[in-house]
Design a protein around this motif. Structure first.
Motif, PDB file in Angstrom:
ATOM      1  N   TYR A 184      15.151  -6.188 -70.596  1.00 23.07           N
ATOM      2  CA  TYR A 184      16.174  -5.105 -71.324  1.00 23.07           C
ATOM      3  C   TYR A 184      15.485  -4.133 -71.785  1.00 23.07           C
ATOM      4  CZ  TYR A 184      18.526  -9.710 -70.811  1.00 23.07           C
ATOM      5  OH  TYR A 184      18.809 -10.790 -70.312  1.00 23.07           O
ATOM      6  N   ALA A 185      14.214  -3.787 -71.584  1.00 25.90           N
ATOM      7  CA  ALA A 185      13.502  -2.636 -71.670  1.00 25.90           C
ATOM      8  C   ALA A 185      13.660  -2.016 -70.374  1.00 25.90           C
ATOM      9  CB  ALA A 185      12.137  -2.717 -72.158  1.00 25.90           C
ATOM     10  N   LEU A 186      14.599  -1.207 -70.089  1.00 23.97           N
ATOM     11  CA  LEU A 186      15.167  -0.781 -68.751  1.00 23.97           C
ATOM     12  C   LEU A 186      14.460   0.214 -68.132  1.00 23.97           C
ATOM     13  CD1 LEU A 186      19.050  -0.652 -69.488  1.00 23.97           C
ATOM     14  CD2 LEU A 186      17.776  -2.542 -69.015  1.00 23.97           C
ATOM     15  N   VAL A 187      13.697   1.012 -68.779  1.00 23.62           N
ATOM     16  CA  VAL A 187      13.082   2.001 -68.092  1.00 23.62           C
ATOM     17  C   VAL A 187      11.448   1.661 -68.228  1.00 23.62           C
ATOM     18  CG1 VAL A 187      12.096   4.384 -68.145  1.00 23.62           C
ATOM     19  CG2 VAL A 187      14.614   3.914 -68.268  1.00 23.62           C
ATOM     20  N   ASP A 188      10.881   1.557 -69.344  1.00 24.86           N
ATOM     21  CA  ASP A 188       9.572   1.249 -69.927  1.00 24.86           C
ATOM     22  C   ASP A 188       8.967   0.119 -69.135  1.00 24.86           C
ATOM     23  OD1 ASP A 188       9.612   3.741 -71.139  1.00 24.86           O
ATOM     24  OD2 ASP A 188      10.035   2.658 -73.068  1.00 24.86           O
ATOM     25  N   VAL A 189       9.637  -0.934 -69.102  1.00 23.71           N
ATOM     26  CA  VAL A 189       9.081  -2.281 -68.667  1.00 23.71           C
ATOM     27  C   VAL A 189       9.570  -2.756 -67.266  1.00 23.71           C
ATOM     28  CG1 VAL A 189       8.732  -4.540 -69.378  1.00 23.71           C
ATOM     29  CG2 VAL A 189       8.550  -2.878 -70.994  1.00 23.71           C
ATOM     30  N   VAL A 190      10.745  -2.925 -67.165  1.00 25.42           N
ATOM     31  CA  VAL A 190      11.254  -3.750 -66.076  1.00 25.42           C
ATOM     32  C   VAL A 190      10.786  -3.196 -64.781  1.00 25.42           C
ATOM     33  CG1 VAL A 190      13.467  -4.907 -65.076  1.00 25.42           C
ATOM     34  CG2 VAL A 190      13.369  -4.642 -67.390  1.00 25.42           C
ATOM     35  N   PRO A 191      11.097  -2.021 -64.324  1.00 25.48           N
ATOM     36  CA  PRO A 191      10.726  -1.698 -63.079  1.00 25.48           C
ATOM     37  C   PRO A 191       9.224  -1.721 -62.897  1.00 25.48           C
ATOM     38  CG  PRO A 191      12.080   0.156 -64.215  1.00 25.48           C
ATOM     39  CD  PRO A 191      11.631  -0.860 -65.336  1.00 25.48           C
ATOM     40  N   ARG A 192       8.423  -1.629 -63.843  1.00 29.49           N
ATOM     41  CA  ARG A 192       6.967  -1.604 -63.505  1.00 29.49           C
ATOM     42  C   ARG A 192       6.653  -3.115 -63.175  1.00 29.49           C
ATOM     43  NH1 ARG A 192       3.372   0.392 -68.109  1.00 29.49           N
ATOM     44  NH2 ARG A 192       5.012  -0.386 -69.392  1.00 29.49           N
ATOM     45  N   ALA A 193       7.174  -4.167 -64.427  1.00 28.24           N
ATOM     46  CA  ALA A 193       6.543  -5.385 -64.056  1.00 28.24           C
ATOM     47  C   ALA A 193       7.503  -6.010 -62.797  1.00 28.24           C
ATOM     48  CB  ALA A 193       7.406  -6.258 -65.274  1.00 28.24           C
ATOM     49  N   TRP A 194       8.621  -5.637 -62.598  1.00 29.02           N
ATOM     50  CA  TRP A 194       8.981  -6.241 -61.298  1.00 29.02           C
ATOM     51  C   TRP A 194       8.405  -5.579 -59.988  1.00 29.02           C
ATOM     52  CZ3 TRP A 194      14.989  -6.992 -62.669  1.00 29.02           C
ATOM     53  CH2 TRP A 194      14.845  -8.078 -63.536  1.00 29.02           C
ATOM     54  N   THR A 195       7.929  -4.500 -60.044  1.00 30.99           N
ATOM     55  CA  THR A 195       7.304  -3.675 -58.952  1.00 30.99           C
ATOM     56  C   THR A 195       5.950  -4.586 -58.764  1.00 30.99           C
ATOM     57  OG1 THR A 195       8.383  -1.731 -59.167  1.00 30.99           O
ATOM     58  CG2 THR A 195       6.303  -1.530 -57.924  1.00 30.99           C
ATOM     59  N   HIS A 196       4.993  -4.817 -59.914  1.00 32.23           N
ATOM     60  CA  HIS A 196       3.931  -5.655 -59.609  1.00 32.23           C
ATOM     61  C   HIS A 196       4.484  -6.894 -59.058  1.00 32.23           C
ATOM     62  CE1 HIS A 196       0.827  -3.249 -61.452  1.00 32.23           C
ATOM     63  NE2 HIS A 196       1.317  -3.202 -62.521  1.00 32.23           N
ATOM     64  N   LEU A 197       5.632  -7.596 -59.340  1.00 32.95           N
ATOM     65  CA  LEU A 197       5.763  -8.993 -58.964  1.00 32.95           C
ATOM     66  C   LEU A 197       6.084  -8.730 -57.380  1.00 32.95           C
ATOM     67  CD1 LEU A 197       7.037 -11.802 -59.183  1.00 32.95           C
ATOM     68  CD2 LEU A 197       8.949 -10.827 -59.700  1.00 32.95           C
ATOM     69  N   LEU A 198       6.779  -7.767 -57.107  1.00 29.77           N
ATOM     70  CA  LEU A 198       7.156  -7.666 -55.413  1.00 29.77           C
ATOM     71  C   LEU A 198       5.988  -7.242 -54.461  1.00 29.77           C
ATOM     72  CD1 LEU A 198      10.432  -5.441 -55.758  1.00 29.77           C
ATOM     73  CD2 LEU A 198      10.246  -7.893 -55.169  1.00 29.77           C
ATOM     74  N   ALA A 199       5.053  -6.663 -55.135  1.00 34.13           N
ATOM     75  CA  ALA A 199       3.719  -6.137 -54.773  1.00 34.13           C
ATOM     76  C   ALA A 199       3.019  -7.453 -54.231  1.00 34.13           C
ATOM     77  CB  ALA A 199       2.810  -5.209 -55.225  1.00 34.13           C
ATOM     78  N   VAL A 200       3.003  -8.618 -55.320  1.00 36.38           N
ATOM     79  CA  VAL A 200       2.306  -9.647 -55.264  1.00 36.38           C
ATOM     80  C   VAL A 200       2.987 -10.610 -54.059  1.00 36.38           C
ATOM     81  CG1 VAL A 200       1.650 -11.996 -56.533  1.00 36.38           C
ATOM     82  CG2 VAL A 200       1.363  -9.573 -57.626  1.00 36.38           C
ATOM     83  N   VAL A 201       4.238 -10.531 -54.099  1.00 33.94           N
ATOM     84  CA  VAL A 201       4.927 -11.299 -53.186  1.00 33.94           C
ATOM     85  C   VAL A 201       4.652 -10.808 -51.825  1.00 33.94           C
ATOM     86  CG1 VAL A 201       7.420 -11.676 -52.368  1.00 33.94           C
ATOM     87  CG2 VAL A 201       6.955 -12.005 -54.673  1.00 33.94           C
ATOM     88  N   ALA A 202       4.584  -9.362 -51.904  1.00 30.71           N
ATOM     89  CA  ALA A 202       4.048  -8.758 -50.575  1.00 30.71           C
ATOM     90  C   ALA A 202       2.722  -9.225 -50.059  1.00 30.71           C
ATOM     91  CB  ALA A 202       4.292  -7.404 -50.489  1.00 30.71           C
ATOM     92  N   GLY A 203       1.630  -9.727 -50.847  1.00 29.60           N
ATOM     93  CA  GLY A 203       0.514 -10.011 -50.520  1.00 29.60           C
ATOM     94  C   GLY A 203      -0.474  -9.017 -50.799  1.00 29.60           C
ATOM     95  N   ASN A 204       0.145  -7.832 -51.455  1.00 24.09           N
ATOM     96  CA  ASN A 204      -0.870  -6.555 -51.562  1.00 24.09           C
ATOM     97  C   ASN A 204      -0.568  -6.124 -53.070  1.00 24.09           C
ATOM     98  OD1 ASN A 204      -2.393  -4.614 -50.874  1.00 24.09           O
ATOM     99  ND2 ASN A 204      -1.012  -3.142 -49.774  1.00 24.09           N
ATOM    100  N   PRO A 205      -1.314  -6.886 -53.856  1.00 23.45           N
ATOM    101  CA  PRO A 205      -1.028  -6.332 -55.495  1.00 23.45           C
ATOM    102  C   PRO A 205      -1.561  -5.024 -55.573  1.00 23.45           C
ATOM    103  CG  PRO A 205      -2.164  -8.499 -55.158  1.00 23.45           C
ATOM    104  CD  PRO A 205      -2.301  -8.048 -53.794  1.00 23.45           C
ATOM    105  N   LEU A 206      -0.612  -4.081 -56.556  1.00 26.71           N
ATOM    106  CA  LEU A 206      -1.127  -2.840 -56.787  1.00 26.71           C
ATOM    107  C   LEU A 206      -2.145  -2.780 -57.869  1.00 26.71           C
ATOM    108  CD1 LEU A 206       2.719  -1.824 -57.125  1.00 26.71           C
ATOM    109  CD2 LEU A 206       0.903  -1.094 -55.465  1.00 26.71           C
ATOM    110  N   ASP A 207      -2.753  -1.833 -57.913  1.00 27.10           N
ATOM    111  CA  ASP A 207      -3.959  -1.452 -58.891  1.00 27.10           C
ATOM    112  C   ASP A 207      -3.097  -1.271 -60.126  1.00 27.10           C
ATOM    113  OD1 ASP A 207      -5.846  -0.260 -60.549  1.00 27.10           O
ATOM    114  OD2 ASP A 207      -6.439   1.138 -59.125  1.00 27.10           O
TER     115      ASP A 207
END
Length: 422
Positions: free
Chosen positions: A332-355
């Motif tokens: 529920y930290a809609l701007v500061d947390v969720v997009p960054r956390a879930w983008t990291h998650l999606l990158a891990v799902v893709a097999g290519n974690p972000l720096d």
């Protein structure tokens, strides 16, 4: 993990209309968090840009020279999200409840408090059934992608509605998309499904629906129900008479940060998954365990959450050949947390974690400003290097966290033939 290291195609199930799951202005669970996540993941090349409907895309981004075209390693192919039928939803939910959701979504002003509808947590809105059924359909498509072998990993970040019960809505959750997906797997003949829930709130709905089914191992790591909704999920909640040891609960003290949370995770989750040997791993990734989340009291960083995503990815490859279904959840930290956390998650799902030290794109920060009027984070990291102490080094009986972990191991491990002591 290297690009392509997942050993197969990876997908995200997404349709921009999934943001119609919307309880209205001022409600904590704003769909803007999903829109901002997909926008950030798209701008960083994590998600295929052809199907997302991302408002910042430009035609020249789809040229053959674009470095992150779908089909290349490390990019999630976007899969359209189907609508779940009432019959599919009824594999988990009662017909009376489904009828009530239809009614409140078509009759302005109607509330059904006995079904948890029209409450402060779950306000009624027009088209409620269709919006909730769409989330279910998206998650079941992710389950189907993995079960069929079309994808090795598949995600639906709009899903993860883990509080919904068979006959009632609860905690911002109308239909339990995770439970419907797991039941779909069981109906296809899958015999062992493991579910790991890292949301700050107890994954009570999924646990309750499969509480007496030994085919489903549910593990929830959450802030203690002594202090936080839904007030459940204690170490002695271990499964029904036919499934003792199948429900696992780690009830953490408020203030638990990366080091304590990861210590608890590694003391509980890997040994149980290795012993259970699931055919498919299902995970729920509410990121409301973050220190900035307004609805709870844990103190994780985005970096600590990313460490959990990496650990679950590796466990999926270790115990079930990489078959991994991923959903979102709270946050529920809609701007500061969720997009960054879930983008990291999606990158891990893709097999290519972000720096983690990478900057957020200018295009995304401008989109945040236009959509919300707020200033977006400049970096993908919180500047933390997560570390934890291995449980085998011994536990401290004076520490609340260690007592919580010890209680869970004592309750659960003997049912799996594991030694609860360090």
């Amino acid at each position: 993990m290297r690009p392509g290291g997942c050993g197969g195609e990876t997908t995200v199930v997404f349709d921009p209309t999934l943001t119609e799951y919307d309880f209205g202005e001022g409600h904590p669970m704003s769909p803007v968090r999903v829109a901002l996540t997909i926008a950030l993941a798209t701008d960083l090349g994590v998600v295929d840009q052809h199907l997302t409907g991302h408002p910042n895309e430009h035609p020249d981004q789809h040229s053959d020279q674009h470095p992150n075209r779908a089909g290349r390693p490390g990019v999630l192919r976007a899969v359209p999200a189907p609508m779940a039928s009432s019959d599919l939803i009824a594999t988990v939910h009662t017909e009376q409840f489904i009828d009530a959701v239809h009614r409140v979504g078509t009759t302005p002003g109607l509330i059904e408090p006995s079904f948890g509808l029209g409450t402060d947590d779950n306000p009624a809105f027009r088209g409620m059934h269709e919006a909730a059924a769409h989330v279910v359909g998206a998650s079941v498509e992710a389950f189907r992608q993995v079960h069929s072998g079309e994808s090795i990993h598949s995600a639906n970040i709009s899903g993860g509605l883990h509080h919904a019960m068979a006959g009632t809505a609860s905690g911002f959750c109308i239909y339990n998309d995770i439970a419907v997906g797991i039941q779909w797997l069981l109906d296809q003949g899958v015999q062992r499904v493991a579910y790991v829930d890292v949301d700050v709130h107890h994954g009570d709905g999924v646990e309750r629906i499969f509480y007496d089914d030994p085919r489903v191992l549910t593990i929830s790591l959450h802030e203690t129900g002594q202090l936080l909704f839904p007030g459940t999920g204690f170490p002695h909640d271990i499964g029904g008479p036919n499934a003792r040891g199948s429900a696992v609960n780690v009830a953490m003290p408020p203030g638990t940060a990366d080091s304590g949370w990861l210590r608890a995770f590694h003391a509980i989750v890997p040994p149980l998954l290795r012993e259970f040997q699931p055919e498919i791993l299902v995970t729920q990734h509410g990121c409301d365990s973050h220190a900035e989340d307004p609805l709870a009291h844990l103190m994780l960083s985005v970096d600590g959450q990313r460490a959990a995503y990496l650990a679950l990815h590796d466990l999926a490859h270790e115990v079930c050949g990489g078959k991994w279904v991923v959903t979102g959840g709270g946050g529920y930290a809609l701007v500061d947390v969720v997009p960054r956390a879930w983008t990291h998650l999606l990158a891990v799902v893709a097999g290519n974690p972000l720096d983690p030290a990478a900057a957020t794109p200018d295009s995304w920060r401008e989109y945040v400003r236009e959509l919300t009027g707020r200033r977006a984070p400049a970096l993908l990291t919180d500047g933390v290097e997560p570390t934890w102490r291995d449980w085998r080094e011994g536990f401290d009986p004076d520490a609340w966290l260690d007592r919580a972990v010890h209680a869970t191991r004592n309750e659960i491990f003997p049912y799996h033939g594991l030694d609860p002591m360090p």
